[in-house]
Enzyme design. Sequence first.
Site, PDB file in Angstrom:
ATOM      1  N   HIS A  55       0.841  -1.134   0.022  1.00 57.61           N
ATOM      2  CA  HIS A  55      -0.211  -0.084   0.037  1.00 57.61           C
ATOM      3  C   HIS A  55       0.844   1.316  -0.070  1.00 57.61           C
ATOM      4  CE1 HIS A  55       0.669  -0.519   4.397  1.00 57.61           C
ATOM      5  NE2 HIS A  55       0.415   0.446   4.642  1.00 57.61           N
ATOM      6  N   HIS A  57       1.326   3.853   1.851  1.00 55.38           N
ATOM      7  CA  HIS A  57       1.781   4.726   2.875  1.00 55.38           C
ATOM      8  C   HIS A  57       3.497   4.828   2.864  1.00 55.38           C
ATOM      9  CE1 HIS A  57      -1.764   3.809   5.917  1.00 55.38           C
ATOM     10  NE2 HIS A  57      -1.941   5.073   4.857  1.00 55.38           N
ATOM     11  N   ASP A  59       5.794   4.818   4.931  1.00 56.07           N
ATOM     12  CA  ASP A  59       6.675   3.655   5.732  1.00 56.07           C
ATOM     13  C   ASP A  59       6.720   2.365   5.015  1.00 56.07           C
ATOM     14  OD1 ASP A  59       4.029   3.693   6.751  1.00 56.07           O
ATOM     15  OD2 ASP A  59       4.885   2.459   8.397  1.00 56.07           O
ATOM     16  N   HIS A  60       5.994   2.397   3.867  1.00 54.42           N
ATOM     17  CA  HIS A  60       5.897   1.153   2.986  1.00 54.42           C
ATOM     18  C   HIS A  60       6.500   1.223   1.676  1.00 54.42           C
ATOM     19  CE1 HIS A  60       3.441  -1.283   5.690  1.00 54.42           C
ATOM     20  NE2 HIS A  60       3.450   0.087   6.486  1.00 54.42           N
ATOM     21  N   HIS A 113      -7.592  -0.611   5.462  1.00 51.34           N
ATOM     22  CA  HIS A 113      -6.544   0.117   6.104  1.00 51.34           C
ATOM     23  C   HIS A 113      -6.236   1.232   5.215  1.00 51.34           C
ATOM     24  CE1 HIS A 113      -2.922   1.228   8.203  1.00 51.34           C
ATOM     25  NE2 HIS A 113      -1.958   1.183   7.102  1.00 51.34           N
ATOM     26  N   ASP A 132      -0.278  -3.950   6.408  1.00 53.14           N
ATOM     27  CA  ASP A 132      -0.924  -3.425   7.618  1.00 53.14           C
ATOM     28  C   ASP A 132      -2.128  -3.896   7.447  1.00 53.14           C
ATOM     29  OD1 ASP A 132       1.584  -2.235   8.201  1.00 53.14           O
ATOM     30  OD2 ASP A 132       1.016  -0.091   7.832  1.00 53.14           O
ATOM     31  N   HIS A 170       4.809  -4.686  10.843  1.00 51.26           N
ATOM     32  CA  HIS A 170       5.125  -3.923  12.162  1.00 51.26           C
ATOM     33  C   HIS A 170       5.373  -4.937  13.282  1.00 51.26           C
ATOM     34  CE1 HIS A 170       4.551   0.473  10.703  1.00 51.26           C
ATOM     35  NE2 HIS A 170       3.752  -0.239   9.915  1.00 51.26           N
TER      36      HIS A 170
END
Length: 242
Positions: A55, A57, A59-60, A113, A132, A170
């Site tokens: 996805h 985001h 941090d991905h 998410h 996530d 995570h």
Amino acid sequence: MVEVVRIPVLSDNYVWLLHEPQSGETTVIDPAIAEPVLAEAEKRGWRITQIWNTHWHPDHIGGDEGIKRATNCLITGPAAEADRIPLLDRQVGEGDIVRLGAVEARVLEVPAHTSGHIAYHLPDQNLVFVGDTLFAMGCGRLFEGTPDQMYANMKRLEALPGDTKVYCAHEYTLSNARFAITVEPENQALQHRLADVTRAREVGEATVPTTIGLEQQTNPFMRASSVQELAERRHAKDNFAG
Ligand SMILES: [Zn+2]
């Protein structure tokens, strides 16, 4: 058989390196940042040929650019989020097959998410990269989707073979366990698991991957008996300090 390597980065992210020895191909799942991923691949003598994003985001996908620049790898990600993943080469959706050498991953759409979130399931290898969407004893926050969608995601993932290894993005396990035990204080599997992860985290051990079987026994979101129940639990977890 493939090899999977965990790279802990930032405060609690896990980036996964997946290596297929026959072809020598290596893919990175959800690189939050580039440097530690390039260093780990280099240390192992692996050449990164692909990135798989679950996805959009930051941090991905934050490492997409640096890894692409260093390796010229092919970046695959959700078609539904193509406008938010700048360097995407290949857009995929439900049922598409993504290959890493001789190994096949099937794309599962698991929105909630984020609106286009996908997972990569490798049925022959018994593993799934869920980003996530599913965590050890938890699920992702519903930033762009509904409890209905997350409930459907849980049912889909729950239906995979129990020994399927689940690679989440995570290390949220201890906080999730502390919440889960408030939902099901009498659940013995959960009591044991809370003790196990508490011990593991005290000495800094990772608690991911998990398995579908373990989640079936201990995950309050997978175990929710209705959309309503999942929604209530998600709301309670959003406000849980633990
Ligand atoms: Zn996310």
